[in-house]
Design a protein around this motif. Sequence first.
Motif, PDB file in Angstrom:
ATOM      1  N   TYR A  23      34.267  36.905  46.421  1.00 27.59           N
ATOM      2  CA  TYR A  23      34.482  35.531  45.975  1.00 27.59           C
ATOM      3  C   TYR A  23      33.159  34.840  45.636  1.00 27.59           C
ATOM      4  CZ  TYR A  23      39.127  36.195  48.056  1.00 27.59           C
ATOM      5  OH  TYR A  23      40.372  36.669  48.393  1.00 27.59           O
ATOM      6  N   LEU A  26      32.077  36.247  42.254  1.00 22.84           N
ATOM      7  CA  LEU A  26      33.004  35.797  41.220  1.00 22.84           C
ATOM      8  C   LEU A  26      32.776  34.332  40.864  1.00 22.84           C
ATOM      9  CD1 LEU A  26      35.393  36.193  39.335  1.00 22.84           C
ATOM     10  CD2 LEU A  26      36.908  35.843  41.311  1.00 22.84           C
ATOM     11  N   TYR A  37      35.977  44.852  36.990  1.00 22.41           N
ATOM     12  CA  TYR A  37      36.280  44.972  38.420  1.00 22.41           C
ATOM     13  C   TYR A  37      35.198  45.788  39.120  1.00 22.41           C
ATOM     14  CZ  TYR A  37      40.975  43.273  37.305  1.00 22.41           C
ATOM     15  OH  TYR A  37      42.028  42.513  36.882  1.00 22.41           O
ATOM     16  N   LEU A  57      42.036  40.354  44.097  1.00 19.00           N
ATOM     17  CA  LEU A  57      42.227  39.254  43.152  1.00 19.00           C
ATOM     18  C   LEU A  57      43.695  39.020  42.839  1.00 19.00           C
ATOM     19  CD1 LEU A  57      39.241  39.736  40.682  1.00 19.00           C
ATOM     20  CD2 LEU A  57      39.388  38.320  42.739  1.00 19.00           C
ATOM     21  N   SER A  58      44.514  40.057  42.912  1.00 18.78           N
ATOM     22  CA  SER A  58      45.945  39.873  42.656  1.00 18.78           C
ATOM     23  C   SER A  58      46.609  39.051  43.750  1.00 18.78           C
ATOM     24  CB  SER A  58      46.645  41.235  42.525  1.00 18.78           C
ATOM     25  OG  SER A  58      46.775  41.865  43.789  1.00 18.78           O
ATOM     26  N   LEU A  60      45.128  36.285  45.127  1.00 18.16           N
ATOM     27  CA  LEU A  60      44.594  34.922  45.194  1.00 18.16           C
ATOM     28  C   LEU A  60      45.748  33.926  45.219  1.00 18.16           C
ATOM     29  CD1 LEU A  60      41.638  34.912  42.630  1.00 18.16           C
ATOM     30  CD2 LEU A  60      41.485  34.702  45.107  1.00 18.16           C
ATOM     31  N   TRP A  68      39.168  33.965  38.200  1.00 19.58           N
ATOM     32  CA  TRP A  68      39.736  35.314  38.212  1.00 19.58           C
ATOM     33  C   TRP A  68      39.931  35.854  36.801  1.00 19.58           C
ATOM     34  CZ3 TRP A  68      44.172  35.879  35.498  1.00 19.58           C
ATOM     35  CH2 TRP A  68      44.922  34.715  35.243  1.00 19.58           C
ATOM     36  N   HIS A  69      40.168  34.956  35.861  1.00 16.03           N
ATOM     37  CA  HIS A  69      40.436  35.367  34.479  1.00 16.03           C
ATOM     38  C   HIS A  69      39.217  35.992  33.812  1.00 16.03           C
ATOM     39  CE1 HIS A  69      38.698  31.347  34.185  1.00 16.03           C
ATOM     40  NE2 HIS A  69      38.334  31.656  32.948  1.00 16.03           N
ATOM     41  N   GLN A  90      45.542  34.583  31.411  1.00 15.34           N
ATOM     42  CA  GLN A  90      44.184  35.117  31.308  1.00 15.34           C
ATOM     43  C   GLN A  90      43.686  35.072  29.871  1.00 15.34           C
ATOM     44  OE1 GLN A  90      43.541  39.308  32.263  1.00 15.34           O
ATOM     45  NE2 GLN A  90      41.433  38.848  32.862  1.00 15.34           N
TER      46      GLN A  90
END
Length: 120
Positions: A23, A26, A37, A57-58, A60, A68-69, A90
Amino acid sequence: MPQPPHSATPQHAPEDTRPSAVYLVLAQVPHGHVVSYGQLAAMAGLGRAARWVGRLLSRLPAGSQLPWHRVVAAGGRISLPEDSPSGQEQRARLRAEGISIRSGKVDMRRYGWHLPDHSG
């Protein structure tokens, strides 16, 4: 919570600090740029844990402020299906940041981002 297989478990950080490391990196990916990734895992000190990062991330929570996008698959490929709500979101977010998507891919040479001390 199920644990990833041993081969997918990063060796550089204790289990409880891995999400925070991801995080933190990111959150630094700037507007108009993307990382893969695998790059995100490496930048977070987690070695080759691309799939683990994808699973993280899936999960979140809805409304997360993390970008995340800006995370794509190897070679710039957008891994979320184009017809899924997340895939549509996204693509819309990336385009809103000025990132071109051609044939389901982002040009990593043009839009890829690296931490100052990471060149690959």
